[in-house]
Motif scaffolding. Structure first.
Motif, PDB file in Angstrom:
ATOM      1  N   TYR A 251      39.537  40.554  54.995  1.00  0.00           N
ATOM      2  CA  TYR A 251      39.644  39.848  53.725  1.00  0.00           C
ATOM      3  C   TYR A 251      39.201  40.740  52.574  1.00  0.00           C
ATOM      4  N   THR A 252      39.762  40.455  51.404  1.00  0.00           N
ATOM      5  CA  THR A 252      39.381  41.171  50.188  1.00  0.00           C
ATOM      6  C   THR A 252      38.317  40.374  49.460  1.00  0.00           C
ATOM      7  N   GLN A 253      37.312  41.066  48.973  1.00  0.00           N
ATOM      8  CA  GLN A 253      36.196  40.429  48.279  1.00  0.00           C
ATOM      9  C   GLN A 253      35.984  41.072  46.918  1.00  0.00           C
ATOM     10  N   LEU A 254      35.337  40.329  46.041  1.00  0.00           N
ATOM     11  CA  LEU A 254      34.801  40.888  44.803  1.00  0.00           C
ATOM     12  C   LEU A 254      33.347  41.229  45.071  1.00  0.00           C
ATOM     13  N   ALA A 255      32.992  42.507  44.946  1.00  0.00           N
ATOM     14  CA  ALA A 255      31.624  42.957  45.163  1.00  0.00           C
ATOM     15  C   ALA A 255      30.902  43.046  43.831  1.00  0.00           C
ATOM     16  N   LEU A 256      29.681  42.517  43.780  1.00  0.00           N
ATOM     17  CA  LEU A 256      28.847  42.534  42.580  1.00  0.00           C
ATOM     18  C   LEU A 256      27.605  43.359  42.878  1.00  0.00           C
ATOM     19  N   ASN A 257      27.430  44.446  42.179  1.00  0.00           N
ATOM     20  CA  ASN A 257      26.316  45.359  42.426  1.00  0.00           C
ATOM     21  C   ASN A 257      25.036  44.778  41.846  1.00  0.00           C
TER      22      ASN A 257
ATOM     23  N   ALA B 287      44.217  33.698  45.273  1.00  0.00           N
ATOM     24  CA  ALA B 287      44.924  33.731  46.561  1.00  0.00           C
ATOM     25  C   ALA B 287      46.414  33.482  46.365  1.00  0.00           C
ATOM     26  N   ARG B 288      46.766  32.548  45.482  1.00  0.00           N
ATOM     27  CA  ARG B 288      48.188  32.282  45.218  1.00  0.00           C
ATOM     28  C   ARG B 288      48.851  33.497  44.574  1.00  0.00           C
ATOM     29  N   LEU B 289      48.140  34.146  43.696  1.00  0.00           N
ATOM     30  CA  LEU B 289      48.670  35.318  43.004  1.00  0.00           C
ATOM     31  C   LEU B 289      49.127  36.395  43.995  1.00  0.00           C
ATOM     32  N   VAL B 290      48.335  36.596  45.046  1.00  0.00           N
ATOM     33  CA  VAL B 290      48.613  37.658  46.009  1.00  0.00           C
ATOM     34  C   VAL B 290      49.555  37.209  47.119  1.00  0.00           C
TER      35      VAL B 290
ATOM     36  N   ALA C 180      45.356  43.531  48.543  1.00  0.00           N
ATOM     37  CA  ALA C 180      45.819  44.098  49.634  1.00  0.00           C
ATOM     38  C   ALA C 180      46.836  44.806  49.164  1.00  0.00           C
ATOM     39  N   ALA C 181      46.523  45.499  49.813  1.00  0.00           N
ATOM     40  CA  ALA C 181      47.144  46.567  49.016  1.00  0.00           C
ATOM     41  C   ALA C 181      48.595  46.282  48.684  1.00  0.00           C
ATOM     42  N   GLY C 182      48.889  46.339  47.429  1.00  0.00           N
ATOM     43  CA  GLY C 182      50.286  46.358  46.994  1.00  0.00           C
ATOM     44  C   GLY C 182      50.956  45.054  46.715  1.00  0.00           C
ATOM     45  N   ALA C 183      50.256  43.911  46.652  1.00  0.00           N
ATOM     46  CA  ALA C 183      50.970  42.689  46.290  1.00  0.00           C
ATOM     47  C   ALA C 183      51.265  42.698  44.806  1.00  0.00           C
ATOM     48  N   TYR C 184      52.056  41.745  44.350  1.00  0.00           N
ATOM     49  CA  TYR C 184      52.438  41.766  42.951  1.00  0.00           C
ATOM     50  C   TYR C 184      52.374  40.352  42.395  1.00  0.00           C
ATOM     51  N   ALA C 185      52.215  40.257  41.102  1.00  0.00           N
ATOM     52  CA  ALA C 185      52.152  38.949  40.464  1.00  0.00           C
ATOM     53  C   ALA C 185      53.560  38.419  40.242  1.00  0.00           C
TER      54      ALA C 185
ATOM     55  N   PRO D 266      48.468  55.248  45.390  1.00  0.00           N
ATOM     56  CA  PRO D 266      49.520  54.379  45.913  1.00  0.00           C
ATOM     57  C   PRO D 266      48.916  53.243  46.734  1.00  0.00           C
ATOM     58  N   GLY D 267      49.469  52.050  46.581  1.00  0.00           N
ATOM     59  CA  GLY D 267      48.969  50.904  47.324  1.00  0.00           C
ATOM     60  C   GLY D 267      47.880  50.134  46.618  1.00  0.00           C
ATOM     61  N   SER D 268      47.544  50.527  45.382  1.00  0.00           N
ATOM     62  CA  SER D 268      46.461  49.842  44.673  1.00  0.00           C
ATOM     63  C   SER D 268      46.972  48.788  43.687  1.00  0.00           C
ATOM     64  N   ASP D 269      48.262  48.488  43.732  1.00  0.00           N
ATOM     65  CA  ASP D 269      48.825  47.529  42.785  1.00  0.00           C
ATOM     66  C   ASP D 269      48.150  46.165  42.874  1.00  0.00           C
ATOM     67  N   THR D 270      47.929  45.691  44.104  1.00  0.00           N
ATOM     68  CA  THR D 270      47.306  44.382  44.268  1.00  0.00           C
ATOM     69  C   THR D 270      45.937  44.341  43.615  1.00  0.00           C
ATOM     70  N   LEU D 271      45.110  45.353  43.916  1.00  0.00           N
ATOM     71  CA  LEU D 271      43.748  45.350  43.397  1.00  0.00           C
ATOM     72  C   LEU D 271      43.747  45.376  41.876  1.00  0.00           C
ATOM     73  N   ASN D 272      44.656  46.118  41.285  1.00  0.00           N
ATOM     74  CA  ASN D 272      44.723  46.166  39.828  1.00  0.00           C
ATOM     75  C   ASN D 272      45.189  44.833  39.240  1.00  0.00           C
ATOM     76  N   THR D 273      46.149  44.193  39.907  1.00  0.00           N
ATOM     77  CA  THR D 273      46.608  42.880  39.439  1.00  0.00           C
ATOM     78  C   THR D 273      45.492  41.849  39.533  1.00  0.00           C
ATOM     79  N   VAL D 274      44.791  41.844  40.667  1.00  0.00           N
ATOM     80  CA  VAL D 274      43.691  40.893  40.862  1.00  0.00           C
ATOM     81  C   VAL D 274      42.561  41.170  39.880  1.00  0.00           C
ATOM     82  N   ALA D 275      42.235  42.443  39.667  1.00  0.00           N
ATOM     83  CA  ALA D 275      41.156  42.788  38.736  1.00  0.00           C
ATOM     84  C   ALA D 275      41.479  42.335  37.320  1.00  0.00           C
ATOM     85  N   THR D 276      42.729  42.490  36.908  1.00  0.00           N
ATOM     86  CA  THR D 276      43.128  42.041  35.573  1.00  0.00           C
ATOM     87  C   THR D 276      42.962  40.539  35.441  1.00  0.00           C
ATOM     88  N   ARG D 277      43.330  39.806  36.496  1.00  0.00           N
ATOM     89  CA  ARG D 277      43.180  38.349  36.437  1.00  0.00           C
ATOM     90  C   ARG D 277      41.713  37.946  36.423  1.00  0.00           C
ATOM     91  N   ILE D 278      40.894  38.617  37.233  1.00  0.00           N
ATOM     92  CA  ILE D 278      39.459  38.314  37.228  1.00  0.00           C
ATOM     93  C   ILE D 278      38.848  38.616  35.871  1.00  0.00           C
TER      94      ILE D 278
END
Length: 706
Positions: A360-366, A391-394, A499-504, A536-548
């Motif tokens: 699973y993908t998580q948001l880590a808070l330092n 979750a729906r976004l991905v 994960a890697a590479g999903a799209y909105a 390459p493959g970081s599209d999902t993380l960037n999309t999710v980060a923008t939404r967060i």
């Protein structure tokens, strides 16, 4: 740990009990129940057929990210490729079933069970009488003893990455005959089924030199349906061939070639036939889907060069061609389009098999320093998130179940799974703002002017950070008011401990709601640095980060997104603690008491003044969680172990160091006539059954046959 995802035991091989408060029983009762039987959210998709329908012979070319640095899974630099080789060539006493539970592997075991608990726990293994190493020697107690001594942690000459479980063994001895192995533990160990999987021959484990170097590039002796034929560092391949001494059902394939293919080259490798099976990013999976349906698009090219450059570029952008190709001149662009169309024709021979990864993908808070050291701020960040929307976004565009992950320690379908997120509370903007106010962050407060040259950016900043970096290509790796009230009590404990590479989808709107004013405290604005990989493959993380970031902006928290190279992302940022927010994935495990403990262990100061965080990169932990993991690892009552794991998970939620978001999509491009292979989900692959469909045979129309 990886934003691509890897096996947990390979990940955890990369590193080095005081009660802090009582938890009220009603709170645990509200966080999950045995009455709620969890099921895997998605079944495996492997084109499952009977062995009688699989042709004899052939070579499977299986794309991997990199050539493994070692073939010894117990070393720190073991990776996914290492695990695949071990699964195909070495004994495992237990293997994972379709729900992620360990099951006896009948190729090696007749049975394995606890036969004594007093005065010591004793496990008796009864081995398959046909099980032999490829050199003809029987698999037996000597191999178990050698592996125990190598991994016990007592001899520092062995460069082991972990010794969990092996350090609890007191002795290993022959049973009533050569086919029996008695393992006696010095103290109870609940996760004993995690041991000796894989099992290496005593030739590898017997001496430090053999362990450290002997199995890095070769495995001279094996005991699986395949054996390692060669490791080709020039072609970047590992070639596995049938093991002639294999006593089980013979492998259908002649060879399995693990072939190195970068993720952004996977479609090309499938199209030109240099790969038959490959994990894909969603954009590539969509492309294969279009090819299979005949909707790949007609050619914009016309005879005599009459097609305008603007038309070619418009077509190229619409079909996702490389930006460099889109910007090229007419001749170069026409060549790229011709190549694209030729690949689409070749891709009609492939399909996409999809499931959900056991990760699973998580948001880590330092929580080590800065605003997030205050648990109230971490909880505010968590309460600002709409995890269902993320979750729906991905997952929704991929046709996969879009259900947020409710546990840090298990996934739906596993025995320990329960949705414990009620300890933290559901998305609630007002509650988040109240937490921030309680922590002293107020809107409209005075902010000291930033020094000249200091970096600052809004939620959708696209800064590029330069880093020499290190190398870790595998950084893988809310509810109602009642639940929130419970979480508030739990939070009191966490504050002292610690994960890697999903799209909105096109046209997806940003979260609605009124935006809070920028927050400040002691002359400083509340700004969090969001570090992401850029490869390459970081599209999902960037999309999710923008939404967060947009969700946090609504409660007055500003985020600056900083992109770094994949090579530096984990070592120089996540492991080093150089981030406020980050996204990465943790694989799940059938043995959370053992495998998840270092991920959530409370950081401890070392003798040299450093802090040992193990794999807890959020730096958030408590004494009570540590105690619960220890109790879970030492009980032999499965029901009690499950209860303790769930209680630990509830407290981890309340501490808000990491927020599980969604189970990662598993998308695999596979040649249509390749069977018993693809998106395996939880289950360990059965390598001897993989192969190509016989002529005239058919695969069931159901994608979920696991």
């Amino acid at each position: 740990m990886s934003h691509h995802g890897v096996g947990l035991r390979a990940v955890l091989r990369s590193a080095a009990f005081l009660t802090a408060g009582a938890l009220a029983v009603p709170l645990i009762a509200g966080c999950g129940s045995d009455d709620d039987v969890a099921k895997p959210l998605a079944a495996q998709d492997i084109a499952l057929v009977a062995r009688s329908q699989v042709a004899d012979g052939g070579t499977l070319k299986w794309a991997v990210d990199d050539l493994p640095e070692t073939l010894n899974t117990y070393q720190a630099d073991a990776d996914t490729g290492t695990t695949r080789v071990a699964q195909a060539t070495l004994p495992s006493m237990f293997r994972m079933d379709a729900t992620g539970r360990p099951a006896v592997n009948p190729a090696y075991l007749e049975s394995a069970k606890v036969i004594e608990t007093e005065p010591r726990q004793v496990v008796l293994y009864k081995l398959n009488q046909q099980a032999v190493w490829s050199d003809g020697r029987e698999i037996g107690a000597a191999d178990f003893v050698a592996q125990w001594r190598a991994l016990s942690g007592k001899d520092s000459a062995y460069w082991t990455a972990r010794n969990a479980g092996y350090d609890r063994i007191e002795k290993i001895e022959r049973g009533a005959n050569d086919l029996q192995v008695r393992v006696t533990f010095s103290r109870p160990y609940a996760d004993w089924k995690s041991l000796f999987s894989p099992l290496y021959p005593k030739d590898v484990m017997g001496t430090p030199d053999a362990f450290n170097d002997g199995a890095r590039r070769k495995l001279a002796v094996s005991a699986g349906p395949f054996k390692v034929d060669k490791v080709d560092t020039i072609a970047q391949d590992i070639v596995l061939t049938r093991n002639p001494r294999w006593w089980g059902k013979p492998a259908k394939l002649d060879q399995i070639v693990l072939h190195t293919v970068p993720r952004d080259k996977r479609v090309g490798a499938l199209a030109d036939g240099t790969a038959d099976l490959a994990d894909l990013d969603p954009a590539d999976a969509e492309r294969i889907g279009l090819a299979a349906s005949g909707k790949g698009g007609s050619s914009p090219l016309r005879g005599g060069g009459r097609t305008s450059l603007s038309t070619l570029r418009s077509w190229a952008r619409a079909h996702g061609l490389d930006p460099a190709d889109v910007k090229a001149g007419r001749t170069e662009l026409a060549k790229a389009i011709t190549e694209y169309l030729a690949q689409q024709t070749a891709l009609k021979s492939y399909g996409v098999r999809k499931s959900l990864e056991p990760s699973y993908t998580q948001l880590a808070l330092n929580g080590a320093s800065g605003p997030l050291a205050d648990e109230r701020v971490r909880r505010a960040v968590a309460r600002a998130l709409d995890r269902k929307e993320i979750a729906r976004l991905v997952l929704t565009p991929l046709g996969l179940p879009a259900v947020p992950v409710g546990s840090h320690l298990a996934l739906s379908g596993q025995p320990a799974y329960a949705d414990d997120s009620g300890a933290l509370g559901a998305q609630d903007t007002k509650a988040a703002q109240a937490l921030l106010a309680d922590a002293g962050w107020v809107a409209g407060g005075p902010v000291k002017e930033e020094k000249k040259g200091q970096k600052a950016a809004g939620p959708q900043s696209d800064q590029e950070e330069k880093s020499d970096g290190g190398h870790d290509g595998e950084y893988i790796v809310g509810e109602d008011n009642k639940g929130d009230a419970g979480g508030k009590h739990l939070a009191e404990e966490g504050r002292h401990g610690g994960a890697a590479g999903a799209y909105a989808p096109k046209g997806t709107a940003a979260p609605a709601g009124a935006k809070a004013g920028p927050l400040a405290k002691d002359g400083k604005a509340l700004t969090l640095r969001f570090v992401l990989p850029s490869g390459p493959g970081s599209d999902t993380l960037n999309t999710v980060a923008t939404r967060i970031s947009a969700m946090l902006d609504r409660i007055g928290i500003v985020t600056t997104i900083t992109k770094v190279s994949d090579e530096s992302y984990f070592k120089d940022h996540i492991a080093a603690g150089d981030f406020d927010l980050a996204l990465y994935s943790w694989p799940s495990s059938a043995f959370p008491a053992t495998d998840a403990r270092p991920i959530y262990a409370k950081p401890l100061p070392g003798a040299d003044g450093s802090v040992n965080v193990e794999q807890n990169y959020t730096r958030v932990g408590t004494d009570k969680v540590d105690q619960l993991f220890e109790q879970a690892a030492t009980t032999l009552d499965e029901g009690e172990e499950k209860s303790l794991i769930r209680e630990a998970d509830t407290r981890i939620w309340a501490a808000a160091g990491s927020i599980p978001l969604y189970q990662r999509p598993q998308l695999v491009g596979a040649r249509k006539n390749l069977v018993n292979a693809g998106a395996f989900g939880f289950q360990t692959p059965v390598y001897e059954d993989m192969g190509f469909l016989k002529k005239g045979a058919r695969v069931s129309a159901s994608p979920s046959q696991g």
